[in-house]
Write an enzyme that holds these catalytic residues in place. Sequence first.
Site, PDB file in Angstrom:
ATOM      1  CB  THR A 133       0.721   6.586  -8.427  1.00  0.00           C
ATOM      2  OG1 THR A 133       0.563   7.691  -7.521  1.00  0.00           O
ATOM      3  CG2 THR A 133       0.738   7.108  -9.851  1.00  0.00           C
ATOM      4  CE1 TYR A 134       1.660  -0.217  -3.141  1.00  0.00           C
ATOM      5  CE2 TYR A 134       3.553   0.968  -2.258  1.00  0.00           C
ATOM      6  CZ  TYR A 134       2.671  -0.096  -2.204  1.00  0.00           C
ATOM      7  OH  TYR A 134       2.802  -1.035  -1.213  1.00  0.00           O
TER       8      TYR A 134
END
Length: 603
Positions: free
Chosen positions: A185-186
């Site tokens: 994820t980010y």
Amino acid sequence: MPETWDAAIPRAILVFRRSRFSILDRIVGYTLSPLLRDKMGRRGLSAGRVQSVAVRLVVEREREIESFVPVEYWSLEAELAKQGSEREQPCSFIARLHRIRGDELDLHSEADVQALIAELERCTYSVSTVKEGQRRRRPAPPYTTSTMQQEASRRLRFTARRTMRFAQQLYEGVDLGDGPTGLITYMRTDSTNVAEQAQAQAREYIAEKYGEKFMPPEPPHYKTRAKGAQEAHEAIRPTSVFRTPESLKPYLDRNQYRLYQLIWNRFVASQMAPAVYDTIAVEILAGPPDVEERPYLFRASGSSLRFRGFLVVYEEAKDEDAQEEEERKREEIPPLEADEMLDLIELLPAQHFTQSPPRYSEASLVRALEEYGIGRPSTYAPILSTIQQRHYVQRRDGRLHPTEVGIVVNDLLVEYFPDYIDVTFTAQMEEDLDLIASGEREWVPVLHDFYDPFSRTLSEARENMPTVEMGNDPTGELCPQCGHPLIYKYGRYGKFIGCSNFPECRYSQPILVKTGVKCPECGGDLVKKRTRRGRTFYGCSNYDSDDPDSCDFAVWKRPLPQSCPECGGLLIEARQGWAKCTVCEEEVEIAALPEAQAEPAAA
């Protein structure tokens, strides 16, 4: 808006009109940086609202270390054993002296300790209290940007910049055979939140792989600790927990794999049951055999692992002091009962000196910035890169050292901008910017409140800040080309040696830092050098780019002064605590090598 603003201000507003709350950073940079360049007569200098505070932290820590005066103190431990145990192999344990007649231990000399030892050798020892219990150790939360950078620094020896580069590659996607797939994820986040779907997936994997007992009754939730955290994103985690590091190893390069493995392990462990330890704490009283008073209090504690829990997957790396303390707690203590008499095996005095605070590493500086509420996940790596690229700070042996330029720049800014190059002010400004971002404050009034006093301070600094000349100190040598004295100078890439007859004579040479190790090919000194891109390597001082027959021996890893115990070849650092021979390629433990005879020295 004030009509007296410098030309830099409207230019900043024009360029960054889409990011209004970042204009303030540009105001500081566009005004302080030219001022520094003018006053110091050097290109490549810069200042910033956050980067200058980071430099200040490093400089002030260095001054704490320089002014620190060690204080001697002693500790005293006793090796004790159950009475009646075998003398050849006594069931012994270590207890530390904590109090004397109710007072804290205060031993500052060997004479004090020897007098105490003489008394304790005549004492009898008995168990006062025994407390048994259990301790539950919860797993660490999944990574935020800050904790990922810190852990990658400790475990993988990555700089913050390298960590973010590999994380960006994992986030953007890797070709797994059917096109690019995002694996994490980010990676710019200060939130520890995890989506319910990801938690459900992790629980399914844990139950299948390790069993139901390794899964907590309810999915764990972690409180975000970062001051002023913005929780727009999740914590850093794998996009699918079923993409294990082993299954992805063929598709990732070595660095991508190591970072992904760290992220995957941390996330899975964060969703698992706590580890459980059995603990024991014992207090022992000692005193003369014919007197009821027992003035000496010893304590011992230990623990044993009952249930591994999340430790089957991952354990957070610790600093050396914390690691030693953890190992002490794991010492085994035999079964004991209150009022049980003990035999004294040996008294173990130890001399210590108070330690100065350690220099910042990249990991600990990121942690300090986060604790102060300075910077954001997207800015930690650029801050660390900038202060090193500007040669304000150097990274040596994993620690950050301020340079001469960094100290001078910091002192000028702190003297003439004390209210702005300040931890408290910068943290407060971060809060104001967060309020602007959330729409709770208007950005124009915030800029007014900042700029009006700042512009006055800036005007005063332009008038009063002295012009500083750095370098031009003679080296004591003459230029080999024109005979004029050689002097130390500062350039875009830091300090170097140049001819005082510049620009008529353009002779220059780098400042060589000796390692104390001789070149295995020609016997010259191996010195520390840098490539044009700033990467450190170690090469022979006899190398001459204009002479094709000169010695060009070089290695990327730091050479050690000891020789290989197997073949006598050159040893270089291979990994933490281990060295490798450049000839026979055998690995040896550095701690097992004889003490070095040579010390590194600057040329």
